[in-house]
Design a protein around this motif. Structure first.
Motif, short mmCIF file in Angstrom:
data_model
loop_
_atom_site.label_atom_id
_atom_site.label_comp_id
_atom_site.label_asym_id
_atom_site.label_seq_id
_atom_site.Cartn_x
_atom_site.Cartn_y
_atom_site.Cartn_z
N GLN A 118 0.82 -1.20 0.00
CA GLN A 118 0.00 0.00 0.00
C GLN A 118 0.86 1.26 0.00
O GLN A 118 1.90 1.32 0.63
N ARG A 119 0.39 2.26 -0.75
CA ARG A 119 1.06 3.56 -0.83
C ARG A 119 2.49 3.43 -1.34
O ARG A 119 3.40 4.15 -0.89
N THR A 124 0.74 1.87 -7.50
CA THR A 124 0.34 2.74 -8.61
C THR A 124 0.63 2.09 -9.95
O THR A 124 -0.19 2.12 -10.87
N ARG A 153 -10.77 5.66 1.25
CA ARG A 153 -9.47 5.28 0.67
C ARG A 153 -9.62 4.95 -0.80
O ARG A 153 -8.80 5.37 -1.63
N SER A 154 -10.66 4.20 -1.16
CA SER A 154 -10.85 3.82 -2.54
C SER A 154 -11.25 5.02 -3.39
O SER A 154 -10.80 5.17 -4.54
N ARG A 156 -10.43 8.18 -2.87
CA ARG A 156 -9.24 9.01 -3.07
C ARG A 156 -8.30 8.38 -4.10
O ARG A 156 -7.71 9.08 -4.93
N ALA A 157 -8.17 7.05 -4.03
CA ALA A 157 -7.31 6.36 -4.99
C ALA A 157 -7.82 6.54 -6.41
O ALA A 157 -7.05 6.83 -7.33
N ARG A 160 -7.03 9.99 -7.58
CA ARG A 160 -5.59 10.15 -7.80
C ARG A 160 -5.16 9.51 -9.11
O ARG A 160 -4.32 10.05 -9.84
#
Length: 225
Positions: A118-119, A124, A153-154, A156-157, A160
Motif C-alpha cells: 500500500q502507498r 500505482t 481510501r478507494s 481518493r485512490a 488520484r
C-alpha cells in the motif's frame, strides 16, 4: 472514437498475459504459486483491508485458499496476482470485472493490496499496467472503478489515478449486512492519453529521490499535461 463508431468492432477479452512493470509484474492468480505469499500479505496489519469487500477477513487458511481457488476458476472477474519485482513475492490481488467486449467497457476491482504494497510505487504501477492493457492493447473505450461511497481510501485512490466521478447509485447493494451506496468512476479513451503520460512520468526513475520519495505528484503531472 466517442462520436464515430461506424467501424467499431467488439474487443478481445483479456487473456491474463504477464504484464511487466519496473516495480511489479501482474500474472494470472494461481493458488499453488501465490497462496503462501498472499496469506502472509493479506492477513497482515491492516484489518480495514476487508471492510468494504463482500468477503474476508479469513480466520482459517483453508477458507482463504478456497476463496483464491474460486477466483482462479472464473473469467469474469479475471484475477491477477501482483508480484513485487524486487522480492518476487505476491503482495496483492485485483481483477478485471464486468467485462463487456461488445461495448468496449471493463472495470478494475476486487482490489486487495497487502500493507507492504500500500502507498508504494508498485501499487500505482499495478493500476497503470491494467489500465494500459485495457486501452492500448485491447482497445477498450471505457475503464470503470466502483466502490462503497463510504470507502474514502478507494475514492481518493480513484481520483488520484485519474478516474472521473460520475455519480452515486443509492442503496445499490447489501454488503455484510450493511447498505452500500456505490460511487461510480471512469476513464474513457479520449482521457487516457493524458492519464497515461502522467503515469509514465510519475513512474520514471527521475521522479524519485534517493530515499524513494516522489518529486512530483501524479495529479500535478496529469493537470500539467
Amino acid at each position: 472514437m466517442a462520436n464515430d463508431l461506424s467501424s467499431w468492432q467488439p474487443r478481445p477479452t483479456p487473456d491474463q498475459r504477464v504484464l511487466q512493470g519496473r516495480f511489479v509484474r501482474l500474472e494470472a492468480l494461481a493458488v499453488a504459486r501465490h497462496g503462501d505469499d498472499l496469506w502472509r500479505a493479506l492477513q497482515g496489519p491492516d484489518p480495514a483491508l476487508w471492510d468494504y469487500l463482500p468477503y474476508g477477513p479469513f480466520s482459517e487458511r483453508s477458507h482463504f485458499d478456497a476463496w483464491l481457488t474460486n477466483n482462479t476458476e472464473r473469467r469474469d472477474p479475471l484475477f491477477y496476482a501482483v508480484i513485487d519485482q524486487a522480492s518476487s513475492r505476491a503482495l496483492g490481488v485485483f481483477s478485471y470485472l464486468n467485462i463487456v467486449a461488445q461495448d468496449g467497457c471493463i472495470e478494475i476491482g476486487h482490489v486487495a493490496f497487502g500493507a507492504p504494497m500500500q502507498r508504494t510505487a508498485g501499487a500505482t504501477e499495478a493500476i497503470y499496467l491494467l489500465a494500459r492493457h485495457a486501452f492500448d492493447d485491447l482497445g477498450y473505450r471505457r475503464l470503470e472503478w466502483k466502490c462503497d461511497a463510504a470507502n474514502t481510501r478507494s475514492r481518493r485512490a480513484a481520483e488520484r489515478f485519474g478516474f472521473v466521478h460520475e455519480g452515486l447509485f443509492r442503496q445499490h447493494r447489501v454488503n455484510k449486512g450493511k447498505n452500500r451506496d456505490t460511487a461510480w468512476f471512469s476513464i474513457i479513451d479520449g482521457e487516457w492519453p493524458r492519464c497515461r503520460d502522467a503515469f509514465q512520468c510519475w513512474l520514471a526513475t527521475e521522479n524519485f529521490d534517493q530515499q524513494g520519495q516522489q518529486r512530483q505528484r501524479l495529479q500535478a503531472l496529469r493537470e500539467s499535461a
